[in-house]
Design an enzyme around this catalytic site. Structure first.
Site, PDB file in Angstrom:
ATOM      1  CE1 TYR B 126      64.880 -16.639  21.485  1.00 60.68           C
ATOM      2  CE2 TYR B 126      64.187 -17.206  23.379  1.00 60.68           C
ATOM      3  CZ  TYR B 126      64.945 -17.412  22.411  1.00 60.68           C
ATOM      4  OH  TYR B 126      66.124 -18.563  22.521  1.00 60.68           O
ATOM      5  CE1 TYR B 165      64.304 -19.155  27.255  1.00 66.77           C
ATOM      6  CE2 TYR B 165      66.080 -17.813  26.300  1.00 66.77           C
ATOM      7  CZ  TYR B 165      65.307 -18.852  26.308  1.00 66.77           C
ATOM      8  OH  TYR B 165      65.277 -19.791  25.379  1.00 66.77           O
ATOM      9  NE  ARG B 175      67.757 -23.668  27.413  1.00 62.64           N
ATOM     10  CZ  ARG B 175      68.599 -23.885  26.335  1.00 62.64           C
ATOM     11  NH1 ARG B 175      67.715 -23.529  25.232  1.00 62.64           N
ATOM     12  NH2 ARG B 175      69.638 -24.595  25.939  1.00 62.64           N
ATOM     13  CG  HIS B 178      70.582 -20.436  23.768  1.00 58.65           C
ATOM     14  ND1 HIS B 178      69.529 -20.044  25.054  1.00 58.65           N
ATOM     15  CD2 HIS B 178      69.331 -20.708  22.993  1.00 58.65           C
ATOM     16  CE1 HIS B 178      68.309 -20.168  25.013  1.00 58.65           C
ATOM     17  NE2 HIS B 178      67.979 -20.419  23.697  1.00 58.65           N
ATOM     18  CG  HIS B 180      67.952 -21.010  19.294  1.00 59.05           C
ATOM     19  ND1 HIS B 180      67.272 -22.316  19.395  1.00 59.05           N
ATOM     20  CD2 HIS B 180      67.537 -20.342  20.069  1.00 59.05           C
ATOM     21  CE1 HIS B 180      66.790 -22.105  20.555  1.00 59.05           C
ATOM     22  NE2 HIS B 180      66.626 -20.908  20.992  1.00 59.05           N
TER      23      HIS B 180
END
Lengths: 208, 260
Positions: B126, B165, B175, B178, B180
């Site tokens: 991120y 990640y 995870r 995905h 959000h």
């Protein structure tokens, strides 16, 4: 076999995660991307009403402040009317007040603040006058579905005592978890609040 | 749909315009399809889950109303994550389109509502000052965007497919890829944050966050299928993701379809 109702089912919630700021408050994530950002400042110079600061923290079950939490607030304007077509109450609309804001907690202190106005009292469906309040919605890492609560004002003692929602809270000692304390600093009005996710002072959360 | 139109009731016809969704309050939230607050397999929930029963509240004006956004709130590139942070080229990764409709539980499109989305880059990192994963930050990728649904509730954006990640839950928790999503709807009681996953990802059944959802069907509804029909030839694959918000007890009238 009777006919089927065939309603769809609501999409399941998932946590906003620790990096919720990227999407919703990118400046806090450390970069600038949108021309216009949403923020914790709900007022413009033209907004009608008494200027107030809401200042609070969200504490976990260990008493630590959440440093990655995001709060959104939704409230009526100074005349007690929401800026939405479904509110057709008598109070005047204020073109300079959307009534909505979002803020992230400070990564060090966990403090979250909003610059807004004190909402007017609204009239509920049954025609009862409610004490002024602000709706709060809380998301964060570890919160699987957003939490709804309300903030009432400590200087509205008489109105709070007869508020139909506050009076639903049992035992009555829990009502104080929804009331923010007023203070004045250098002529500016602030209301302080603490949201406890767990423990003996757990805040009242609503299924709305 | 098999919903029978209710009989007309004169008093409602006399209500002043505009008539909006949510007027009669929203359907009760079915909490059995949402994750419980306390889900110890997802360790962060242990100290962050309320333990007292929630207080049930009939929808009042503050729940059936919510913030109204306009196209003025958005910039022209807000729904193009390939270009909205590009500095000297396109971001690295598989180019994809994500599209679908925001519906309510009665199957009606939710028009003119704000949808926001954010994600990791193709390497699973991120762009966030707190993310320290080994994968590199992509100089041309911000990782967030937003769109308004059209009159039918349709939205779309383009981006690159996010990478999976690792994260600190169990030592070896990963995870699935995905995106959000944050969605408003027409009333504050419809407010929802969720995540979209990708069809075929082997990390889906072992993700401690995804498996907080107790209902298998509800979990599978978060998985977007590959949509070859919507893919752009020689450019982008597409994934389809419909989002369902709470239904409302507003009454449908043939002579008043706007906003309903």
């Amino acid at each position: 076999m009777p006919q089927q109702l065939n309603y769809l089912k609501e999409t399941a919630s998932q946590t906003a995660g620790p990096y919720v700021h990227i999407g919703l408050i990118p400046a806090m994530a450390g970069f600038d991307i949108f021309e216009k950002n949403f923020s914790n400042v709900l007022v413009t110079p033209n907004t009608r009403g008494e200027r107030i600061t809401l200042e609070g923290r969200v504490l976990d079950g260990g008493g630590s402040p959440l440093r990655d939490v995001l709060l959104e607030i939704w409230q009526a304007n100074a005349a007690g009317r929401y800026n939405h077509p479904a509110d057709r109450s008598a109070g005047a609309l204020d073109a300079d007040f959307r009534g909505w804001g979002r803020g992230g907690s400070d990564f060090e202190s966990g403090l979250v603040t909003f610059e807004t106005i004190k909402p007017g009292a609204i009239i509920d469906r049954a025609g009862r006058k409610c004490a002024p309040y602000v709706d709060i919605w809380i998301v964060a890492r570890g919160i699987n579905i957003g939490l709804n609560t309300r903030l009432y004002f400590s200087d509205e003692e008489a109105a709070n005592a007869t508020d139909p929602v506050l009076n639903l809270v049992e035992p009555p000692v829990r009502r104080k978890t929804l009331i923010a304390a007023r203070s004045e600093r250098e002529g500016k009005v602030a209301y302080s609040f603490t949201i406890n996710l767990q423990g003996p002072d757990e805040t009242v959360f609503f299924d709305i | 749909m098999n919903v029978q139109a209710p009989a007309l009731r004169e008093p409602r016809l006399n209500r002043p315009e505009p008539f909006t969704p949510g007027d009669g309050g929203f359907f009760q939230r079915d909490r059995t399809i949402h994750p419980p607050a306390y889900a110890p397999g997802y360790k962060s929930s242990v100290l962050r889950s309320p333990r007292q029963a929630l207080l049930s509240l009939e929808n009042s004006v503050s729940e059936i109303t919510g913030p109204v956004f306009g196209h003025n709130d958005l910039g022209p590139l807000d729904n193009d994550l390939i270009r909205n942070y590009a500095k000297d080229g396109d971001p690295v990764g598989e180019r994809i389109i994500v599209h679908g409709r925001v519906l309510d539980e009665s199957g009606r499109g939710v028009p003119n509502t704000l949808v926001e989305f954010w994600q990791a880059n193709a390497g699973g990192r991120y762009r966030h000052r707190k993310d320290t994963y080994l994968a590199p930050v992509d100089p041309n990728f911000g990782g967030c965007g937003r769109a308004m649904t059209d009159d039918t509730g349709y939205y779309y954006f383009r981006t690159v497919k996010p990478g999976p990640y690792p994260w600190r839950n169990f030592v070896n928790s990963w995870r699935p890829a995905h995106i959000h999503f944050s969605v408003f709807g027409s009333g504050f009681a419809q407010r929802l944050i969720t995540q979209m996953y990708f069809e075929g990802d082997p990390l889906i059944p072992v993700c401690p966050i995804l498996t907080t959802i107790p209902d298998k069907d509800a979990l599978e509804r978060l998985v977007a299928p590959l949509d070859l029909n919507a893919s752009t030839p020689l450019d982008s694959l597409a994934y389809r993701f419909d989002i369902v918000l709470r239904g409302s007890r507003s009454t449908y009238f043939e002579n008043r379809t706007a906003g309903n």
